[in-house]
Design an enzyme around this catalytic site. Structure first.
Site: not given
Length: 355
Positions: A162, A190
């Site tokens: 992330k 992401d």
């Protein structure tokens, strides 16, 4: 085998570590569980995650949607009429995709039980094992490296990293993780809509120039900015995965037609359940676009439904179903077996839970 009762309850599961993205920080899962009962005593279950920053739903809105809006339109209908039931669920609410998804899971659980088969076999039965990644929450670089090494030690060979909360430091984070875990671990990045299109091109370009080997970049820009997504996709070599930009089959078609992404992430909480997820998978397969199956912060209940869907579909080539691996313990017994990165389907009817 008609639906006679619809109940809603709270399902809770503490997380091993806080889940942090560019959009939110969560310490414990608090979701809604749906329990459907039929006139012959069969039970089907599903789960909805109140992801307000993505689907707009809360615990309260989920409960109301299921009890007051969905329940009246499915009671009295035979589970054999699964297409009719799914259509009724879809039409009774404009959005509320997670509420719809939870009810659909329970309906499909009952449908497969009626025919005494595991759901994944009735949906297509393409395979009976899956390999999932695990999420590395966005933190400072040192903590993310430590979390990545811990995940590899647990047996995970695919990490979903992330980023997006601090674009300036994102290149350093990913580079440090790659150096720490070595070349054999697959990295997915992401951004959770955290970059502008120009930032995305710059960051991805730097990672490419450094030879970091990234499998894909997920949702680099705001979900509504398909022009920006197209800008990024056209100017980078790393495959771009659309997540929040694709809730519906119509949006999947638009993303594909515009060339706004190379890949599509299907999540039951976004699609409103298995029926619409299958439509998106069919569209993707017809256009040669590979898919990921993903999840929100969900427990084993709804993640198991997603696993059944993924196991049935050849076009689902990437799996991000790490919800159970992030929880301290499972809230339910049975269902697919989650052991590290391996998800093994079981041969019990329906979703396979011991209820």
């Amino acid at each position: 085998m008609k639906i006679t009762d619809v109940k809603v309850s709270l399902v809770e599961a503490p997380l091993i570590t806080p889940f942090k993205t560019a959009l939110r920080t969560v310490h414990s899962i608090q979701n809604v569980m749906v329990i459907l009962t039929t006139d012959d005593g069969q039970i089907g279950i599903g789960e909805a995650a109140p992801t307000h920053v993505i689907t707009g739903e809360t615990l309260g809105s989920l409960k109301y949607a299921i009890e007051e809006v969905i329940a009246p339109v499915i009671k009295g209908i035979d589970i054999a009429e699964i297409a009719v039931l799914c259509e009724r669920v879809d039409r009774c609410l404009y959005q509320n995709t997670s509420a719809k998804a939870a009810v659909e899971m329970a309906l499909y659980d009952l449908w497969a039980k009626k025919y005494q088969a595991p759901l994944y076999q009735l949906l297509g039965g393409y395979r009976n094992t899956l390999k999932t990644d695990i999420t590395i929450s966005v933190n400072d670089s040192v903590e993310m490296v430590n979390d990545s090494l811990a995940a590899v030690k647990r047996g995970f060979s695919i990490l979903k990293v992330k980023v997006g909360k601090d674009p300036i430091g994102d290149v350093e984070r990913v580079v440090n993780i790659r150096e720490a875990v070595g070349p054999d671990v697959v990295l997915r990045v992401d951004a959770n809509q955290g970059w502008t299109p120009k930032q995305a091109v710059s960051i991805i370009g730097q990672l490419e120039d450094k030879g970091v080997q990234i499998e894909l970049i997920e949702q680099p820009v705001h979900y509504s900015d398909l022009v920006g997504m197209q800008y990024v996709t056209q100017r980078t070599q790393t495959p771009i995965l659309a997540d929040e930009s694709v809730f519906s089959p119509k949006q999947a078609i638009e993303v594909i037609e515009k060339g706004a992404a190379d890949l599509i992430n299907i999540k039951l909480m976004k699609t409103g359940g298995i029926s619409k997820a299958q439509q998106i998978a069919n569209i993707a397969q017809a256009n040669g676009v590979q898919c990921m199956i993903g999840c929100m912060l969900e427990t084993k209940i709804s993640v198991s439904a997603a696993a059944h869907f993924a196991a049935a579909n050849q076009i689902v080539t990437m799996v991000d179903l790490d919800g159970p691996s992030l929880c301290v313990k499972d809230p339910i017994e049975g269902g697919p077996i989650f052991e590290g990165e391996c998800i093994q389907m079981v041969e019990r009817a329906g979703l396979g839970f011991l209820i």
